[in-house]
Design an enzyme around this catalytic site. Structure first.
Site: not given
Ligand code: LLP
Length: 412
Positions: A272, A312, A342-343
């Site tokens: 995923e 991020r 404003c943070e």
């Molecule tokens: N599968 C599940 C169950 C997940 O919770 C996530 C990401 C993914 C796959 C995909 O993961 P990736 O390959 O993109 O690492 N907002 C944060 C990242 C949050 C990830 C949440 N879950 C950031 O900007 O680093």
């Protein structure tokens, strides 16, 4: 993908980003279709002859054109909310190409996923298994279930995006999984189809990913041997990208690690990935709106983009490379690159060595294709920014800028 060209400035696959900025205004997002294609194909090819499925994690970037691009490449979809399920459907994914994840699914969401007939519902708790069983049995159907296990493995990533430790809210302890799977085989409403694991995001070493994959694979093979007819083992996403100069594992090496961990099995190997496909494909274009030197202190470069467009840095202290579109001559000097919000956490970089910058200059913030636009907010009544996709030497608007009227439409 991104190349520097002194006179006309930075280009994405041959397109001068200054042209996009002129047409769409700033802040705006620019993505490279070629970069997304290359990343997807690399993952896909690395599986070789092994039966596999790449469920693109829509949460990383679910702009319709990006999701359609991935659908066209043969991806399946990982949706984390009903909104994402509907986006996947609108982009042409069949229900059997969608997995539905999420740590807190409502009964209404479970019911919708069940009746759509998604490929798998990734279940996160014994209570959710009960609810799903009851819903399915009452309708005379069977829910296809992948149980998310928590292997208690440290992803060695930022604590805010680590999910595989027993203290994290995700999944069921792996020691309980066998019992739950055997129980599932006796439930009228459940068909166990897979083991699911995902230990975090922006993971930059293969060891924890390998460990988690081995744990999930051993469990899946044992269950198959015990007569539970599983179809897949889903290793989640999590592979990091190189935001700075620290090298990260190659996509191919990640897949090889997973294939090795899976061992001899006929199960479909699912992943995923989100960030590793779209992360490096996007940049945020912004204009310098002020430059101020505190006498004897800091140089602040104030942009028209802030934490409303890219969360991020404020959320995780994340590092993103920043550079001018056209580099002015002169020695680099340290600057704090901040947004207009404003943070005080609205800061993209601290003490970053940057060439001279003046009001009106265009800058880019790199590697924002994942968890960039999707995490945007309209704080301070700032409409959502536009997004452009560069493909085959030309660019198109894939989301126009929101207007204030649209933003206020829901209100009396
Ligand atoms: N599968 C599940 C169950 C997940 O919770 C996530 C990401 C993914 C796959 C995909 O993961 P990736 O390959 O993109 O690492 N907002 C944060 C990242 C949050 C990830 C949440 N879950 C950031 O900007 O680093």
């Amino acid at each position: 993908m991104v190349s520097a060209h002194q006179e006309q400035g930075l280009r994405v696959d041959g397109v001068a980003v200054a042209d996009v900025a002129r047409a769409l205004g700033t802040p705006c997002y620019v993505y490279s279709a070629a970069s997304i294609r290359d990343a997807y194909r690399e993952l896909d090819t690395a599986f070789g002859a092994r039966r596999h499925a790449i469920h693109y994690a829509l949460k990383a970037n679910s702009t319709l054109a990006i999701v359609r691009l991935l659908k066209g490449l043969g991806a399946h979809a990982d949706a984390n909310s009903m909104g994402e399920v509907d986006v996947a459907l609108r982009c042409g994914f069949a229900p059997h190409e969608i997995v539905f994840t999420g740590v807190g699914k409502s009964v209404a969401e479970l019911e919708r996923a069940l009746m759509l007939g998604v490929h798998a519902i990734n279940v996160e708790s014994p209570g959710e298994l009960d609810r799903l069983d009851q819903l399915a049995a009452a309708r005379g159907v069977k829910a296809r279930v992948a149980l998310r296990v928590n292997p208690d493995i440290d992803a060695e990533s930022h604590p805010h995006i680590s999910t595989g430790l027993r203290d994290n809210k995700f999944g069921v302890p792996i020691a309980l999984a066998s019992g739950l799977f055997l129980d599932m085989t006796r439930r009228p409403g459940l068909t166990p189809v897979g083991v699911h694991v995902h230990i975090g995001s922006q993971i930059t070493t293969l060891a924890p990913l390998a460990k988690a994959a081995e744990a999930a694979s051993v469990l899946a093979r044992d269950l198959c041997a015990a007569g539970v007819p599983l179809e897949q083992v889903d290793f989640g996403g999590g592979l990091g990208i190189a935001y700075d100069d620290t090298p990260v594992p190659e996509r191919t090496a990640w897949v090889r690690t997973l294939v090795e961990a899976a061992g001899a099995t006929d199960l479909t190997l699912a992943i995923e990935p989100g960030r590793s496909i779209v992360g490096a494909a996007g940049l945020l274009l912004s204009t310098v709106v002020d430059v101020k030197h505190v006498p004897g202190g800091r140089r602040f470069v104030v942009l028209d983009a802030g934490m409303t467009e890219l969360m991020r840095p404020a959320l995780y202290g994340a590092f993103h490379r920043i550079e001018p579109v056209v580099v002015r001559p002169g020695a680099p000097e340290p600057a704090d690159v901040v947004g207009p919000i404003c943070e005080s956490t609205d800061r993209f970089a601290r003490d970053r060595a940057l060439p001279p910058l003046a009001v009106g200059d265009l800058v880019v913030v790199r590697d924002v294709g994942a968890y960039g636009a999707v995490l945007g907010s309209t704080y301070l009544r700032r409409p959502l920014p536009p997004e452009a996709l560069v493909d085959d030497g030309t660019w198109t608007t894939i989301r126009r800028r929101q207007t204030l009227d649209e933003l206020l439409q829901l209100e009396v």
